[in-house]
Design a protein around this motif. Structure first.
Motif, PDB file in Angstrom:
ATOM      1  N   TRP A   1       0.861  -1.194   0.000  1.00 53.13           N
ATOM      2  CA  TRP A   1       0.000   0.000   0.000  1.00 53.13           C
ATOM      3  C   TRP A   1       0.888   1.231   0.000  1.00 53.13           C
ATOM      4  O   TRP A   1       1.884   1.305   0.725  1.00 53.13           O
ATOM      5  CB  TRP A   1      -0.906  -0.046   1.223  1.00 53.13           C
ATOM      6  N   THR A   2       0.517   2.204  -0.808  1.00 49.79           N
ATOM      7  CA  THR A   2       1.372   3.356  -1.064  1.00 49.79           C
ATOM      8  C   THR A   2       1.727   4.173   0.180  1.00 49.79           C
ATOM      9  O   THR A   2       2.753   4.862   0.206  1.00 49.79           O
ATOM     10  CB  THR A   2       0.702   4.268  -2.113  1.00 49.79           C
ATOM     11  N   THR A   3       0.936   4.092   1.244  1.00 48.54           N
ATOM     12  CA  THR A   3       1.190   4.886   2.444  1.00 48.54           C
ATOM     13  C   THR A   3       2.323   4.325   3.310  1.00 48.54           C
ATOM     14  O   THR A   3       2.999   5.071   4.015  1.00 48.54           O
ATOM     15  CB  THR A   3      -0.098   4.998   3.290  1.00 48.54           C
ATOM     16  N   TYR A   4       2.546   3.011   3.267  1.00 48.68           N
ATOM     17  CA  TYR A   4       3.524   2.416   4.180  1.00 48.68           C
ATOM     18  C   TYR A   4       4.926   3.023   4.079  1.00 48.68           C
ATOM     19  O   TYR A   4       5.507   3.414   5.108  1.00 48.68           O
ATOM     20  CB  TYR A   4       3.622   0.901   3.975  1.00 48.68           C
ATOM     21  N   PRO A   5       5.545   3.117   2.901  1.00 49.22           N
ATOM     22  CA  PRO A   5       6.904   3.660   2.870  1.00 49.22           C
ATOM     23  C   PRO A   5       6.976   5.101   3.353  1.00 49.22           C
ATOM     24  O   PRO A   5       7.977   5.504   3.973  1.00 49.22           O
ATOM     25  CB  PRO A   5       7.319   3.533   1.396  1.00 49.22           C
ATOM     26  N   GLU A   6       5.929   5.886   3.092  1.00 46.60           N
ATOM     27  CA  GLU A   6       5.941   7.279   3.533  1.00 46.60           C
ATOM     28  C   GLU A   6       5.814   7.360   5.059  1.00 46.60           C
ATOM     29  O   GLU A   6       6.472   8.178   5.706  1.00 46.60           O
ATOM     30  CB  GLU A   6       4.802   8.053   2.859  1.00 46.60           C
ATOM     31  N   ALA A   7       4.973   6.510   5.632  1.00 46.64           N
ATOM     32  CA  ALA A   7       4.829   6.495   7.093  1.00 46.64           C
ATOM     33  C   ALA A   7       6.112   6.035   7.770  1.00 46.64           C
ATOM     34  O   ALA A   7       6.476   6.531   8.852  1.00 46.64           O
ATOM     35  CB  ALA A   7       3.658   5.592   7.492  1.00 46.64           C
ATOM     36  N   ILE A   8       6.805   5.086   7.146  1.00 48.54           N
ATOM     37  CA  ILE A   8       8.101   4.640   7.686  1.00 48.54           C
ATOM     38  C   ILE A   8       9.107   5.784   7.639  1.00 48.54           C
ATOM     39  O   ILE A   8       9.837   6.044   8.607  1.00 48.54           O
ATOM     40  CB  ILE A   8       8.614   3.423   6.887  1.00 48.54           C
ATOM     41  N   ALA A   9       9.136   6.494   6.516  1.00 48.08           N
ATOM     42  CA  ALA A   9      10.067   7.616   6.371  1.00 48.08           C
ATOM     43  C   ALA A   9       9.769   8.724   7.373  1.00 48.08           C
ATOM     44  O   ALA A   9      10.690   9.368   7.897  1.00 48.08           O
ATOM     45  CB  ALA A   9      10.008   8.160   4.944  1.00 48.08           C
ATOM     46  N   LEU A  10       8.500   8.949   7.671  1.00 47.97           N
ATOM     47  CA  LEU A  10       8.139   9.975   8.646  1.00 47.97           C
ATOM     48  C   LEU A  10       8.607   9.614  10.053  1.00 47.97           C
ATOM     49  O   LEU A  10       8.739  10.483  10.916  1.00 47.97           O
ATOM     50  CB  LEU A  10       6.622  10.197   8.637  1.00 47.97           C
ATOM     51  N   ALA A  11       8.847   8.322  10.286  1.00 51.26           N
ATOM     52  CA  ALA A  11       9.401   7.874  11.568  1.00 51.26           C
ATOM     53  C   ALA A  11      10.923   7.801  11.510  1.00 51.26           C
ATOM     54  O   ALA A  11      11.552   7.257  12.427  1.00 51.26           O
ATOM     55  CB  ALA A  11       8.820   6.513  11.941  1.00 51.26           C
ATOM     56  N   ASP A  12      11.515   8.333  10.439  1.00 57.70           N
ATOM     57  CA  ASP A  12      12.968   8.324  10.220  1.00 57.70           C
ATOM     58  C   ASP A  12      13.500   6.913  10.034  1.00 57.70           C
ATOM     59  O   ASP A  12      14.682   6.645  10.272  1.00 57.70           O
ATOM     60  CB  ASP A  12      13.713   9.030  11.365  1.00 57.70           C
ATOM     61  N   GLY A  13      12.627   6.006   9.591  1.00 58.43           N
ATOM     62  CA  GLY A  13      13.059   4.651   9.277  1.00 58.43           C
ATOM     63  C   GLY A  13      13.392   4.515   7.806  1.00 58.43           C
ATOM     64  O   GLY A  13      13.166   5.424   6.998  1.00 58.43           O
ATOM     65  N   ILE A  14      13.913   3.350   7.445  1.00 56.41           N
ATOM     66  CA  ILE A  14      14.299   3.072   6.071  1.00 56.41           C
ATOM     67  C   ILE A  14      13.493   1.874   5.566  1.00 56.41           C
ATOM     68  O   ILE A  14      13.681   0.748   6.049  1.00 56.41           O
ATOM     69  CB  ILE A  14      15.804   2.759   5.975  1.00 56.41           C
ATOM     70  N   PRO A  15      12.572   2.084   4.616  1.00 54.55           N
ATOM     71  CA  PRO A  15      11.822   0.947   4.078  1.00 54.55           C
ATOM     72  C   PRO A  15      12.713   0.086   3.197  1.00 54.55           C
ATOM     73  O   PRO A  15      13.446   0.590   2.347  1.00 54.55           O
ATOM     74  CB  PRO A  15      10.703   1.606   3.270  1.00 54.55           C
ATOM     75  N   VAL A  16      12.665  -1.217   3.422  1.00 53.91           N
ATOM     76  CA  VAL A  16      13.440  -2.175   2.628  1.00 53.91           C
ATOM     77  C   VAL A  16      12.448  -3.070   1.904  1.00 53.91           C
ATOM     78  O   VAL A  16      11.792  -3.921   2.514  1.00 53.91           O
ATOM     79  CB  VAL A  16      14.384  -3.007   3.517  1.00 53.91           C
ATOM     80  N   GLU A  17      12.295  -2.875   0.600  1.00 51.37           N
ATOM     81  CA  GLU A  17      11.312  -3.620  -0.168  1.00 51.37           C
ATOM     82  C   GLU A  17      11.752  -5.068  -0.371  1.00 51.37           C
ATOM     83  O   GLU A  17      12.908  -5.347  -0.672  1.00 51.37           O
ATOM     84  CB  GLU A  17      11.087  -2.955  -1.526  1.00 51.37           C
ATOM     85  N   VAL A  18      10.799  -5.973  -0.199  1.00 49.94           N
ATOM     86  CA  VAL A  18      11.006  -7.398  -0.469  1.00 49.94           C
ATOM     87  C   VAL A  18       9.906  -7.798  -1.442  1.00 49.94           C
ATOM     88  O   VAL A  18       8.747  -7.914  -1.056  1.00 49.94           O
ATOM     89  CB  VAL A  18      10.941  -8.230   0.817  1.00 49.94           C
ATOM     90  N   PHE A  19      10.265  -8.003  -2.708  1.00 51.73           N
ATOM     91  CA  PHE A  19       9.257  -8.166  -3.750  1.00 51.73           C
ATOM     92  C   PHE A  19       8.908  -9.625  -4.022  1.00 51.73           C
ATOM     93  O   PHE A  19       9.784 -10.488  -4.112  1.00 51.73           O
ATOM     94  CB  PHE A  19       9.741  -7.518  -5.050  1.00 51.73           C
ATOM     95  N   ALA A  20       7.614  -9.870  -4.172  1.00 52.37           N
ATOM     96  CA  ALA A  20       7.116 -11.173  -4.612  1.00 52.37           C
ATOM     97  C   ALA A  20       6.174 -10.930  -5.776  1.00 52.37           C
ATOM     98  O   ALA A  20       5.228 -10.148  -5.672  1.00 52.37           O
ATOM     99  CB  ALA A  20       6.377 -11.880  -3.476  1.00 52.37           C
ATOM    100  N   GLY A  21       6.437 -11.588  -6.898  1.00 54.77           N
ATOM    101  CA  GLY A  21       5.659 -11.361  -8.099  1.00 54.77           C
ATOM    102  C   GLY A  21       4.439 -12.249  -8.214  1.00 54.77           C
ATOM    103  O   GLY A  21       4.079 -12.992  -7.283  1.00 54.77           O
ATOM    104  N   ALA A  22       3.800 -12.175  -9.375  1.00 57.79           N
ATOM    105  CA  ALA A  22       2.583 -12.945  -9.615  1.00 57.79           C
ATOM    106  C   ALA A  22       2.827 -14.441  -9.497  1.00 57.79           C
ATOM    107  O   ALA A  22       1.926 -15.200  -9.105  1.00 57.79           O
ATOM    108  CB  ALA A  22       2.025 -12.607 -10.995  1.00 57.79           C
ATOM    109  N   ASP A  23       4.052 -14.883  -9.813  1.00 55.84           N
ATOM    110  CA  ASP A  23       4.361 -16.312  -9.732  1.00 55.84           C
ATOM    111  C   ASP A  23       4.332 -16.824  -8.303  1.00 55.84           C
ATOM    112  O   ASP A  23       4.212 -18.025  -8.065  1.00 55.84           O
ATOM    113  CB  ASP A  23       5.733 -16.595 -10.358  1.00 55.84           C
ATOM    114  N   GLN A  24       4.418 -15.909  -7.310  1.00 57.60           N
ATOM    115  CA  GLN A  24       4.329 -16.266  -5.896  1.00 57.60           C
ATOM    116  C   GLN A  24       2.999 -15.828  -5.299  1.00 57.60           C
ATOM    117  O   GLN A  24       2.852 -15.820  -4.077  1.00 57.60           O
ATOM    118  CB  GLN A  24       5.464 -15.604  -5.102  1.00 57.60           C
ATOM    119  N   ASP A  25       2.058 -15.442  -6.158  1.00 56.81           N
ATOM    120  CA  ASP A  25       0.785 -14.903  -5.692  1.00 56.81           C
ATOM    121  C   ASP A  25       1.032 -13.660  -4.838  1.00 56.81           C
ATOM    122  O   ASP A  25       0.276 -13.370  -3.920  1.00 56.81           O
ATOM    123  CB  ASP A  25      -0.009 -15.960  -4.914  1.00 56.81           C
ATOM    124  N   TYR A  26       2.132 -12.975  -5.123  1.00 55.86           N
ATOM    125  CA  TYR A  26       2.507 -11.731  -4.442  1.00 55.86           C
ATOM    126  C   TYR A  26       2.744 -11.916  -2.945  1.00 55.86           C
ATOM    127  O   TYR A  26       2.589 -10.970  -2.167  1.00 55.86           O
ATOM    128  CB  TYR A  26       1.442 -10.649  -4.670  1.00 55.86           C
TER     129      TYR A  26
END
Length: 399
Positions: free
Chosen positions: A129-154
Protein backbone atom coordinates in the motif's frame (compact mmCIF):
# COMPACT_ATOMS: atom_id res chain seq x y z
CA UNK A 1 15.94 41.28 3.70
CA UNK A 2 16.76 37.75 4.88
CA UNK A 3 15.17 34.97 2.84
CA UNK A 4 12.43 32.96 4.46
CA UNK A 5 13.62 29.82 6.23
CA UNK A 6 13.14 26.62 4.15
CA UNK A 7 10.21 24.27 4.46
CA UNK A 8 10.50 20.89 6.18
CA UNK A 9 12.88 18.62 4.30
CA UNK A 10 11.14 15.56 5.76
CA UNK A 11 7.69 16.56 4.51
CA UNK A 12 9.07 17.78 1.20
CA UNK A 13 10.30 14.24 0.57
CA UNK A 14 6.85 12.70 1.12
CA UNK A 15 4.95 11.85 -2.06
CA UNK A 16 1.24 12.43 -2.55
CA UNK A 17 -0.91 9.29 -2.27
CA UNK A 18 -0.91 7.83 -5.77
CA UNK A 19 -4.27 6.14 -5.36
CA UNK A 20 -5.97 9.32 -4.17
CA UNK A 21 -4.25 11.28 -6.95
CA UNK A 22 -5.58 8.98 -9.67
CA UNK A 23 -9.03 8.94 -8.07
CA UNK A 24 -9.10 12.74 -7.89
CA UNK A 25 -8.15 12.99 -11.57
CA UNK A 26 -10.88 10.52 -12.51
CA UNK A 27 -13.49 12.41 -10.48
CA UNK A 28 -12.46 15.71 -12.05
CA UNK A 29 -12.94 14.23 -15.52
CA UNK A 30 -16.30 12.78 -14.48
CA UNK A 31 -17.35 16.19 -13.15
CA UNK A 32 -16.45 17.67 -16.54
CA UNK A 33 -18.87 15.30 -18.19
CA UNK A 34 -16.42 12.63 -19.36
CA UNK A 35 -17.66 9.00 -19.11
CA UNK A 36 -14.69 7.88 -17.04
CA UNK A 37 -14.90 4.59 -15.20
CA UNK A 38 -12.58 4.55 -12.21
CA UNK A 39 -11.06 1.48 -10.59
CA UNK A 40 -8.75 3.72 -8.54
CA UNK A 41 -10.20 4.18 -5.08
CA UNK A 42 -10.38 1.42 -2.48
CA UNK A 43 -13.82 2.52 -1.38
CA UNK A 44 -17.01 0.44 -1.22
CA UNK A 45 -19.82 1.91 -3.31
CA UNK A 46 -22.45 0.79 -0.80
CA UNK A 47 -24.21 3.11 1.63
CA UNK A 48 -23.33 2.70 5.29
CA UNK A 49 -25.99 0.41 6.84
CA UNK A 50 -28.94 2.38 8.16
CA UNK A 51 -28.73 1.08 11.73
CA UNK A 52 -25.23 2.57 11.95
CA UNK A 53 -26.47 5.91 10.62
CA UNK A 54 -29.32 5.78 13.13
CA UNK A 55 -26.86 5.23 15.98
CA UNK A 56 -24.99 8.35 14.88
CA UNK A 57 -28.22 10.33 14.75
CA UNK A 58 -29.09 9.18 18.25
CA UNK A 59 -25.64 10.17 19.47
CA UNK A 60 -26.29 13.71 18.27
CA UNK A 61 -29.03 13.99 20.88
CA UNK A 62 -26.63 13.35 23.76
CA UNK A 63 -24.74 16.51 24.82
CA UNK A 64 -22.00 14.32 26.31
CA UNK A 65 -20.85 13.68 22.75
CA UNK A 66 -20.26 17.41 22.23
CA UNK A 67 -17.39 17.44 24.73
CA UNK A 68 -13.83 16.14 24.88
CA UNK A 69 -13.61 12.46 25.68
CA UNK A 70 -10.50 10.30 26.36
CA UNK A 71 -7.91 10.83 23.64
CA UNK A 72 -7.54 7.07 23.20
CA UNK A 73 -11.25 6.53 22.52
CA UNK A 74 -14.60 5.98 24.20
CA UNK A 75 -14.25 3.20 26.80
CA UNK A 76 -17.29 1.34 25.45
CA UNK A 77 -15.85 1.34 21.93
CA UNK A 78 -12.45 0.15 23.14
CA UNK A 79 -14.23 -2.73 24.87
CA UNK A 80 -16.04 -3.60 21.63
CA UNK A 81 -12.75 -3.49 19.71
CA UNK A 82 -11.14 -5.79 22.26
CA UNK A 83 -14.05 -8.21 21.78
CA UNK A 84 -13.66 -8.08 17.98
CA UNK A 85 -9.92 -8.65 18.30
CA UNK A 86 -10.59 -11.83 20.28
CA UNK A 87 -13.33 -12.94 17.88
CA UNK A 88 -11.53 -12.30 14.59
CA UNK A 89 -7.82 -12.21 15.47
CA UNK A 90 -7.80 -14.82 18.24
CA UNK A 91 -6.08 -12.48 20.68
CA UNK A 92 -7.41 -11.61 24.11
CA UNK A 93 -6.50 -8.04 25.02
CA UNK A 94 -7.49 -5.58 27.69
CA UNK A 95 -9.31 -2.47 26.42
CA UNK A 96 -6.34 -0.48 27.73
CA UNK A 97 -4.35 -1.99 24.84
CA UNK A 98 -6.64 -0.31 22.29
CA UNK A 99 -6.42 3.19 20.79
CA UNK A 100 -9.21 4.54 18.58
CA UNK A 101 -7.78 6.61 15.74
CA UNK A 102 -8.91 8.86 12.90
CA UNK A 103 -9.03 6.06 10.36
CA UNK A 104 -6.55 3.29 9.73
CA UNK A 105 -3.95 5.67 8.32
CA UNK A 106 -3.43 7.35 11.68
CA UNK A 107 -2.94 3.94 13.27
CA UNK A 108 -0.34 3.04 10.66
CA UNK A 109 1.48 6.33 11.23
CA UNK A 110 1.45 5.98 15.01
CA UNK A 111 2.52 2.34 14.92
CA UNK A 112 5.73 3.20 13.08
CA UNK A 113 6.31 6.21 15.32
CA UNK A 114 6.07 3.92 18.35
CA UNK A 115 8.57 1.25 17.28
CA UNK A 116 10.94 2.80 14.72
CA UNK A 117 14.05 4.81 15.58
CA UNK A 118 16.16 6.89 13.16
CA UNK A 119 18.02 4.62 10.77
CA UNK A 120 16.04 1.49 11.61
CA UNK A 121 15.18 -0.72 8.66
CA UNK A 122 11.60 -1.88 8.14
CA UNK A 123 10.99 -4.86 5.87
CA UNK A 124 8.21 -3.96 3.47
CA UNK A 125 6.80 -6.79 1.34
CA UNK A 126 5.97 -5.52 -2.12
CA UNK A 127 3.58 -4.84 -3.77
CA UNK A 128 2.60 -2.62 -0.83
CA UNK A 129 0.00 0.00 0.00
CA UNK A 130 1.37 3.36 -1.06
CA UNK A 131 1.19 4.89 2.44
CA UNK A 132 3.52 2.42 4.18
CA UNK A 133 6.90 3.66 2.87
CA UNK A 134 5.94 7.28 3.53
CA UNK A 135 4.83 6.49 7.09
CA UNK A 136 8.10 4.64 7.69
CA UNK A 137 10.07 7.62 6.37
CA UNK A 138 8.14 9.97 8.65
CA UNK A 139 9.40 7.87 11.57
CA UNK A 140 12.97 8.32 10.22
CA UNK A 141 13.06 4.65 9.28
CA UNK A 142 14.30 3.07 6.07
CA UNK A 143 11.82 0.95 4.08
CA UNK A 144 13.44 -2.18 2.63
CA UNK A 145 11.31 -3.62 -0.17
CA UNK A 146 11.01 -7.40 -0.47
CA UNK A 147 9.26 -8.17 -3.75
CA UNK A 148 7.12 -11.17 -4.61
CA UNK A 149 5.66 -11.36 -8.10
CA UNK A 150 2.58 -12.94 -9.62
CA UNK A 151 4.36 -16.31 -9.73
CA UNK A 152 4.33 -16.27 -5.90
CA UNK A 153 0.78 -14.90 -5.69
CA UNK A 154 2.51 -11.73 -4.44
CA UNK A 155 3.39 -13.36 -1.10
CA UNK A 156 6.90 -13.17 0.32
CA UNK A 157 8.66 -16.13 1.92
CA UNK A 158 10.70 -16.45 5.08
CA UNK A 159 13.77 -17.05 2.94
CA UNK A 160 13.24 -13.72 1.20
CA UNK A 161 12.76 -11.91 4.49
CA UNK A 162 15.85 -13.50 5.97
CA UNK A 163 17.90 -12.49 2.93
CA UNK A 164 16.79 -8.88 3.45
CA UNK A 165 17.35 -8.84 7.23
CA UNK A 166 20.32 -6.91 8.62
CA UNK A 167 21.40 -5.91 12.14
CA UNK A 168 19.37 -2.72 11.63
CA UNK A 169 16.10 -4.55 10.87
CA UNK A 170 13.63 -3.76 13.64
CA UNK A 171 10.17 -4.14 12.09
CA UNK A 172 8.17 -5.99 9.44
CA UNK A 173 4.96 -4.95 7.70
CA UNK A 174 2.53 -7.87 7.34
CA UNK A 175 -0.74 -7.46 5.44
CA UNK A 176 -3.24 -10.24 4.76
CA UNK A 177 -5.52 -9.77 2.87
CA UNK A 178 -3.34 -7.42 0.90
CA UNK A 179 -3.88 -4.02 -0.57
CA UNK A 180 -3.06 -3.83 -3.50
CA UNK A 181 -3.04 -7.50 -4.51
CA UNK A 182 -5.90 -9.14 -2.61
CA UNK A 183 -3.58 -12.02 -1.70
CA UNK A 184 -4.24 -13.95 1.51
CA UNK A 185 -1.44 -15.82 3.31
CA UNK A 186 -2.28 -19.37 4.33
CA UNK A 187 -2.22 -20.21 8.05
CA UNK A 188 1.05 -22.09 7.49
CA UNK A 189 2.67 -19.17 5.65
CA UNK A 190 1.52 -16.77 8.35
CA UNK A 191 2.86 -18.98 11.12
CA UNK A 192 6.25 -19.34 9.43
CA UNK A 193 6.64 -15.57 9.12
CA UNK A 194 5.48 -14.99 12.68
CA UNK A 195 7.87 -17.55 14.09
CA UNK A 196 10.73 -16.01 12.11
CA UNK A 197 9.93 -12.55 13.47
CA UNK A 198 9.77 -13.83 17.04
CA UNK A 199 13.08 -15.63 16.62
CA UNK A 200 14.77 -12.39 15.62
CA UNK A 201 12.93 -10.01 17.96
CA UNK A 202 11.40 -8.05 15.09
CA UNK A 203 8.33 -5.89 15.56
CA UNK A 204 5.34 -6.76 13.34
CA UNK A 205 2.95 -4.10 12.09
CA UNK A 206 -0.01 -6.19 10.93
CA UNK A 207 -2.69 -4.37 8.95
CA UNK A 208 -5.95 -6.33 9.28
CA UNK A 209 -8.34 -3.79 7.75
CA UNK A 210 -9.56 -6.35 5.15
CA UNK A 211 -9.66 -9.42 7.42
CA UNK A 212 -13.43 -9.86 7.07
CA UNK A 213 -13.41 -9.62 3.27
CA UNK A 214 -12.30 -13.11 2.18
CA UNK A 215 -13.64 -15.56 -0.38
CA UNK A 216 -13.72 -19.20 -1.50
CA UNK A 217 -13.61 -20.40 2.10
CA UNK A 218 -10.34 -18.62 2.84
CA UNK A 219 -9.68 -17.20 6.29
CA UNK A 220 -7.21 -14.44 7.01
CA UNK A 221 -5.59 -15.92 10.09
CA UNK A 222 -4.08 -13.22 12.26
CA UNK A 223 -0.36 -13.53 12.84
CA UNK A 224 -0.97 -13.32 16.60
CA UNK A 225 -3.37 -16.24 16.38
CA UNK A 226 -0.97 -18.29 14.29
CA UNK A 227 1.92 -17.49 16.65
CA UNK A 228 0.65 -16.39 20.09
CA UNK A 229 4.19 -15.47 21.20
CA UNK A 230 4.20 -12.79 18.50
CA UNK A 231 1.64 -10.73 20.41
CA UNK A 232 4.37 -9.23 22.59
CA UNK A 233 5.92 -7.60 19.52
CA UNK A 234 2.95 -7.00 17.24
CA UNK A 235 0.74 -3.97 16.64
CA UNK A 236 -2.56 -4.76 14.91
CA UNK A 237 -4.13 -2.05 12.75
CA UNK A 238 -7.79 -2.17 11.78
CA UNK A 239 -10.97 -0.12 11.31
CA UNK A 240 -14.58 -0.07 10.17
CA UNK A 241 -14.02 1.58 6.77
CA UNK A 242 -13.94 -1.39 4.42
CA UNK A 243 -16.19 -4.00 6.05
CA UNK A 244 -19.04 -1.60 6.81
CA UNK A 245 -18.71 0.92 3.93
CA UNK A 246 -17.63 3.63 6.37
CA UNK A 247 -14.59 5.16 4.66
CA UNK A 248 -15.76 8.73 5.32
CA UNK A 249 -16.52 8.16 9.00
CA UNK A 250 -12.78 7.96 9.78
CA UNK A 251 -12.67 5.45 12.62
CA UNK A 252 -9.77 3.03 12.94
CA UNK A 253 -7.80 1.55 15.80
CA UNK A 254 -4.55 -0.01 16.88
CA UNK A 255 -4.04 -2.86 19.34
CA UNK A 256 -0.73 -3.87 20.85
CA UNK A 257 1.52 -4.39 23.87
CA UNK A 258 0.86 -1.90 26.65
CA UNK A 259 4.26 -0.20 26.45
CA UNK A 260 3.96 0.48 22.71
CA UNK A 261 0.34 1.56 23.07
CA UNK A 262 1.34 3.97 25.83
CA UNK A 263 3.79 5.71 23.51
CA UNK A 264 1.20 5.92 20.73
CA UNK A 265 -1.38 7.24 23.20
CA UNK A 266 0.96 9.99 24.30
CA UNK A 267 1.51 10.93 20.67
CA UNK A 268 -2.20 10.99 19.90
CA UNK A 269 -2.91 13.15 22.94
CA UNK A 270 -0.86 15.88 21.26
CA UNK A 271 -1.56 15.03 17.63
CA UNK A 272 -5.34 14.84 17.43
CA UNK A 273 -6.89 14.03 20.82
CA UNK A 274 -10.13 12.03 20.57
CA UNK A 275 -11.83 10.89 17.38
CA UNK A 276 -15.20 12.49 16.60
CA UNK A 277 -17.59 11.09 19.21
CA UNK A 278 -20.52 10.72 16.80
CA UNK A 279 -18.37 8.60 14.48
CA UNK A 280 -17.18 6.53 17.45
CA UNK A 281 -20.79 5.79 18.41
CA UNK A 282 -21.47 4.74 14.82
CA UNK A 283 -18.44 2.44 14.89
CA UNK A 284 -19.70 0.92 18.13
CA UNK A 285 -23.01 0.11 16.44
CA UNK A 286 -21.16 -1.43 13.49
CA UNK A 287 -19.13 -3.78 15.69
CA UNK A 288 -21.92 -4.77 18.06
CA UNK A 289 -24.95 -4.70 15.76
CA UNK A 290 -26.23 -7.16 13.15
CA UNK A 291 -23.66 -8.26 10.58
CA UNK A 292 -26.22 -9.11 7.90
CA UNK A 293 -25.47 -6.19 5.60
CA UNK A 294 -21.72 -6.54 6.02
CA UNK A 295 -22.08 -10.12 4.83
CA UNK A 296 -24.19 -8.96 1.89
CA UNK A 297 -21.39 -6.54 0.95
CA UNK A 298 -18.88 -9.40 1.08
CA UNK A 299 -21.03 -11.60 -1.14
CA UNK A 300 -21.38 -8.77 -3.67
CA UNK A 301 -17.62 -8.22 -3.68
CA UNK A 302 -17.11 -11.93 -4.28
CA UNK A 303 -19.42 -11.83 -7.30
CA UNK A 304 -17.56 -8.82 -8.70
CA UNK A 305 -14.21 -10.47 -7.99
CA UNK A 306 -15.11 -13.50 -10.04
CA UNK A 307 -16.41 -11.31 -12.86
CA UNK A 308 -13.38 -9.04 -13.15
CA UNK A 309 -10.83 -11.85 -12.82
CA UNK A 310 -12.57 -13.87 -15.52
CA UNK A 311 -12.87 -10.93 -17.92
CA UNK A 312 -9.31 -9.62 -17.43
CA UNK A 313 -7.98 -13.12 -18.05
CA UNK A 314 -9.41 -12.92 -21.57
CA UNK A 315 -6.89 -10.21 -22.49
CA UNK A 316 -3.81 -11.68 -24.13
CA UNK A 317 -0.65 -10.53 -22.37
CA UNK A 318 -2.34 -10.14 -18.98
CA UNK A 319 -1.70 -12.55 -16.08
CA UNK A 320 -4.29 -12.42 -13.31
CA UNK A 321 -3.61 -14.24 -10.03
CA UNK A 322 -6.84 -15.12 -8.20
CA UNK A 323 -7.24 -12.76 -5.21
CA UNK A 324 -8.87 -14.35 -2.17
CA UNK A 325 -9.39 -11.20 -0.13
CA UNK A 326 -10.02 -7.43 -0.05
CA UNK A 327 -11.54 -5.91 -3.22
CA UNK A 328 -8.60 -5.54 -5.56
CA UNK A 329 -7.20 -7.40 -8.52
CA UNK A 330 -3.54 -6.88 -9.43
CA UNK A 331 -2.84 -8.14 -12.95
CA UNK A 332 0.68 -8.55 -14.29
CA UNK A 333 0.61 -6.51 -17.52
CA UNK A 334 4.22 -6.88 -18.61
CA UNK A 335 2.93 -8.72 -21.68
CA UNK A 336 1.27 -5.48 -22.84
CA UNK A 337 4.40 -3.33 -22.53
CA UNK A 338 6.66 -2.62 -25.46
CA UNK A 339 3.78 -3.18 -27.88
CA UNK A 340 1.98 -0.52 -29.90
CA UNK A 341 -1.62 0.30 -29.03
CA UNK A 342 -3.41 2.95 -31.11
CA UNK A 343 -0.09 4.44 -32.14
CA UNK A 344 1.46 4.49 -28.68
CA UNK A 345 4.07 2.13 -27.24
CA UNK A 346 4.07 2.12 -23.42
CA UNK A 347 7.18 0.73 -21.75
CA UNK A 348 6.06 1.09 -18.13
CA UNK A 349 2.80 0.48 -16.31
CA UNK A 350 2.67 4.23 -15.57
CA UNK A 351 2.66 4.94 -19.31
CA UNK A 352 0.16 2.13 -19.82
CA UNK A 353 -2.22 3.59 -17.23
CA UNK A 354 -2.01 7.00 -18.93
CA UNK A 355 -2.75 5.39 -22.29
CA UNK A 356 -5.77 3.55 -20.87
CA UNK A 357 -7.20 6.77 -19.41
CA UNK A 358 -6.61 8.75 -22.59
CA UNK A 359 -7.85 6.15 -25.06
CA UNK A 360 -10.78 4.46 -23.32
CA UNK A 361 -11.39 6.69 -20.28
CA UNK A 362 -10.72 4.02 -17.67
CA UNK A 363 -8.74 4.97 -14.55
CA UNK A 364 -6.42 2.37 -13.02
CA UNK A 365 -3.46 2.75 -10.66
CA UNK A 366 -0.04 1.81 -12.08
CA UNK A 367 2.26 -0.62 -10.29
CA UNK A 368 4.83 2.12 -9.66
CA UNK A 369 2.57 3.31 -6.82
CA UNK A 370 3.02 -0.02 -5.03
CA UNK A 371 6.51 -1.17 -6.01
CA UNK A 372 7.96 -2.32 -9.34
CA UNK A 373 6.50 -1.37 -12.71
CA UNK A 374 4.63 -3.90 -14.82
CA UNK A 375 1.37 -4.18 -12.88
CA UNK A 376 -1.98 -2.43 -12.48
CA UNK A 377 -4.31 -2.24 -9.49
CA UNK A 378 -8.03 -2.28 -10.11
CA UNK A 379 -10.52 -1.95 -7.28
CA UNK A 380 -13.75 -3.82 -7.96
CA UNK A 381 -15.60 -1.88 -5.24
CA UNK A 382 -17.83 -0.23 -7.83
CA UNK A 383 -21.17 -1.06 -9.40
CA UNK A 384 -21.48 -4.25 -11.46
CA UNK A 385 -22.51 -2.45 -14.64
CA UNK A 386 -19.59 -0.01 -14.54
CA UNK A 387 -17.18 -2.78 -13.61
CA UNK A 388 -18.11 -4.82 -16.66
CA UNK A 389 -18.16 -1.84 -19.01
CA UNK A 390 -14.68 -0.78 -17.92
CA UNK A 391 -13.19 -4.22 -18.53
CA UNK A 392 -14.88 -4.42 -21.93
CA UNK A 393 -13.20 -1.13 -22.85
CA UNK A 394 -9.86 -2.67 -21.87
CA UNK A 395 -10.62 -5.79 -23.92
CA UNK A 396 -11.38 -3.63 -26.95
CA UNK A 397 -8.22 -1.53 -26.50
CA UNK A 398 -5.94 -4.56 -26.23
CA UNK A 399 -7.70 -6.80 -28.79
Amino acid sequence: MTERAPLSRKLSAIAESATLKVDAKAKALQAAGRPVISYAAGEPDFATPQFIVDAAAEALRDPANFRYTPAVGLPVLREAIAAKTLRDSGLEVDPSQVIVTNGGKQSVYQAFQAVVNPGDEVLLPAPYWTTYPEAIALADGIPVEVFAGADQDYKVTVDQLEAARTPRTTALVFVSPSNPTGSVYTPEETAAIGEWAVEHGIWIISDEIYQNLVYEGARAVSIVEAVPDAAAQTILVNGVAKTYAMTGWRVGWMVGPKDAIKLAANLQSHLSSNVNNIAQRAALAALTGPQTEAEEFRVAFDRRRQLIVGELAKISGVTVPNPLGAFYVYPDVQGLLGRTWRGKTPTTSLELADLILEEVEVAVVPGEAFGPSGYLRLSYALGDEQLLEGVRRLQELFA
